[in-house]
Every structure is written in C-alpha cells, then in structure tokens.
Design a protein around this motif. Structure first.
Motif, PDB file in Angstrom:
ATOM      1  N   LYS A  96      37.925  66.352  23.945  1.00 21.29           N
ATOM      2  CA  LYS A  96      37.567  66.181  22.531  1.00 21.29           C
ATOM      3  C   LYS A  96      36.753  64.900  22.332  1.00 21.29           C
ATOM      4  CE  LYS A  96      39.346  66.180  17.870  1.00 21.29           C
ATOM      5  NZ  LYS A  96      40.474  66.432  17.006  1.00 21.29           N
ATOM      6  N   ILE A  97      37.201  63.811  22.927  1.00 22.34           N
ATOM      7  CA  ILE A  97      36.476  62.541  22.800  1.00 22.34           C
ATOM      8  C   ILE A  97      35.087  62.655  23.429  1.00 22.34           C
ATOM      9  CG2 ILE A  97      36.428  60.128  23.542  1.00 22.34           C
ATOM     10  CD1 ILE A  97      39.508  60.159  23.198  1.00 22.34           C
ATOM     11  N   LEU A  98      35.002  63.262  24.599  1.00 27.93           N
ATOM     12  CA  LEU A  98      33.707  63.408  25.259  1.00 27.93           C
ATOM     13  C   LEU A  98      32.750  64.285  24.457  1.00 27.93           C
ATOM     14  CD1 LEU A  98      34.770  63.699  28.990  1.00 27.93           C
ATOM     15  CD2 LEU A  98      33.620  61.777  27.879  1.00 27.93           C
ATOM     16  N   ARG A  99      33.264  65.380  23.875  1.00 23.54           N
ATOM     17  CA  ARG A  99      32.407  66.244  23.052  1.00 23.54           C
ATOM     18  C   ARG A  99      31.842  65.481  21.862  1.00 23.54           C
ATOM     19  NH1 ARG A  99      36.300  70.194  24.136  1.00 23.54           N
ATOM     20  NH2 ARG A  99      37.341  69.770  22.173  1.00 23.54           N
ATOM     21  N   GLN A 100      32.630  64.565  21.310  1.00 28.61           N
ATOM     22  CA  GLN A 100      32.170  63.782  20.158  1.00 28.61           C
ATOM     23  C   GLN A 100      31.140  62.726  20.548  1.00 28.61           C
ATOM     24  OE1 GLN A 100      35.898  62.226  18.763  1.00 28.61           O
ATOM     25  NE2 GLN A 100      36.439  64.091  17.664  1.00 28.61           N
ATOM     26  N   ARG A 101      31.152  62.292  21.791  1.00 24.24           N
ATOM     27  CA  ARG A 101      30.315  61.162  22.206  1.00 24.24           C
ATOM     28  C   ARG A 101      29.127  61.479  23.089  1.00 24.24           C
ATOM     29  NH1 ARG A 101      31.772  55.822  21.987  1.00 24.24           N
ATOM     30  NH2 ARG A 101      33.554  55.448  20.682  1.00 24.24           N
ATOM     31  N   VAL A 102      29.196  62.552  23.861  1.00 26.51           N
ATOM     32  CA  VAL A 102      28.151  62.824  24.854  1.00 26.51           C
ATOM     33  C   VAL A 102      27.242  63.936  24.345  1.00 26.51           C
ATOM     34  CG1 VAL A 102      27.696  63.556  27.230  1.00 26.51           C
ATOM     35  CG2 VAL A 102      29.670  62.110  26.724  1.00 26.51           C
ATOM     36  N   PRO A 103      25.927  63.660  24.246  1.00 27.34           N
ATOM     37  CA  PRO A 103      25.004  64.716  23.812  1.00 27.34           C
ATOM     38  C   PRO A 103      24.921  65.814  24.856  1.00 27.34           C
ATOM     39  CG  PRO A 103      23.795  62.769  24.527  1.00 27.34           C
ATOM     40  CD  PRO A 103      25.261  62.411  24.555  1.00 27.34           C
ATOM     41  N   ARG A 104      24.711  67.028  24.405  1.00 29.83           N
ATOM     42  CA  ARG A 104      24.636  68.171  25.300  1.00 29.83           C
ATOM     43  C   ARG A 104      23.222  68.737  25.289  1.00 29.83           C
ATOM     44  NH1 ARG A 104      29.660  72.070  24.944  1.00 29.83           N
ATOM     45  NH2 ARG A 104      30.255  71.347  26.965  1.00 29.83           N
ATOM     46  N   PRO A 105      22.424  68.407  26.293  1.00 28.55           N
ATOM     47  CA  PRO A 105      21.084  68.995  26.352  1.00 28.55           C
ATOM     48  C   PRO A 105      21.172  70.488  26.630  1.00 28.55           C
ATOM     49  CG  PRO A 105      21.497  67.619  28.275  1.00 28.55           C
ATOM     50  CD  PRO A 105      22.690  67.495  27.375  1.00 28.55           C
ATOM     51  N   PRO A 106      20.133  71.239  26.242  1.00 32.16           N
ATOM     52  CA  PRO A 106      20.163  72.686  26.489  1.00 32.16           C
ATOM     53  C   PRO A 106      20.101  72.994  27.977  1.00 32.16           C
ATOM     54  CG  PRO A 106      18.012  71.991  25.703  1.00 32.16           C
ATOM     55  CD  PRO A 106      18.916  70.778  25.622  1.00 32.16           C
TER      56      PRO A 106
END
Length: 179
Positions: A45-55
C-alpha cells in the motif's frame, strides 16, 4: 516512508536468531534501531502511494538464485513464539512476528519448488523444524526468487514471485478506503 512503515509494522528491538545468541538493535546509532516486520499488504500500500508506475510490463534484469524462498503471512496459535531461524538438512525456515498471532513464515529449501503452495511451506516446517506450529489462515503467499545482482525493475510489480495471493490484514485496523 520509514515512519509510515513503522506505524504499520512490529518493531523488534532485540531478537534471538539462534540458540544462545542475541542481537540488540536498540544499541545502534540510527533513526530506526530495530528489525521491522511489516505485513506484505502494508508495504504494498505504501509503495503504491509513492512509486510511479510507468506503462508496460515489469521486467527485471539479471538472473535469480536457483532455489527460491517460499514466504507466507500466517497465523500461529502459540503463547511462546517459535524460534526465528531453524536449520536442517533440507534447508532453513524462519518465523518473524507481526504481532497479534501473525507471522511471516519462510522456507529456503535445497531442492527446487516449482509447484509451491501453502501446503508445501507447512511440509517444509515439519521436515526442518519438526512441526508446522499449527500455522493456518494464510493471508499472503509467495514463491520469491531473489536476484543474483542489483537489478532495476521497469515498474513496481510482483514479477519476482510466481505465486501471490493477498487477503486483507486482520492485524491492523483499516486506515480508510483501499487504493
């Protein structure tokens, strides 16, 4: 991010990893003098909030160890926690407490585990530790293969694991809607 993880985890300031040994993290001159055990869903959850997800699909460069580790977040009904590390001829098992009767259980076995599941990790504990500590209620399971060298993921994924099952954590109260 460290403070967010500490709120979601179980900080251990002293651990006893093997017979007659003691590690006191509280003596370290650091911001976080502890071994912090955080449930997988809290870390994600913390990582999803902080790390951008490139396509695009996630890819890791490099190779992996040939003997992956089996990991599970499980309930162990005991008043006396199991030893953190136990070594046998078949491999190594570990149990790290989250608190409230929940543990991260891991097994690193000497033989390849292609069809890994929760039953296999319980079997590994029985072979190595002589008991599976009546572990039950797996809320997360993974077959984790560690990289042999530093790698950079194309995006944050769980591609290092061939199996991943996540269930809500009963250990911590919800902090709002899931993301």
């Amino acid at each position: 991010m460290g403070d967010e993880l500490v709120v979601r985890g179980n900080p251990l300031r002293t651990v006893y990893p093997a017979y007659a040994s003691r590690v006191d993290f509280g003596r370290l001159d650091t911001t976080y003098p502890m071994l912090l055990i955080v449930p997988q869903n809290g870390t994600e959850k913390i990582l999803r909030q902080r790390v951008p997800r490139p396509p695009g699909p996630g890819r890791f460069a490099g190779a992996t160890y040939s003997l992956p580790m089996l990991l599970a977040d499980v309930r162990i009904p005991t008043s006396e926690p199991p030893p953190i590390t136990q070594v046998g001829t078949e491999g190594v098992v570990v149990t790290l407490p989250f608190g409230d009767g929940w543990f991260r259980a891991g097994a690193w076995l000497r033989t390849e585990q292609k069809d890994a599941d929760f039953a296999r990790i319980r079997e590994a504990f029985r072979q190595i530790a002589g008991t599976d500590y009546d572990m039950s209620e797996p809320r997360w399971f993974s077959r984790f293969a560690a990289p042999l060298k530093d790698t950079v993921p194309a995006r944050l994924t769980h591609s290092a694991a061939t199996t991943s099952q996540t269930r809500p954590s009963p250990c911590r109260p919800s902090r709002g809607p899931a993301s």
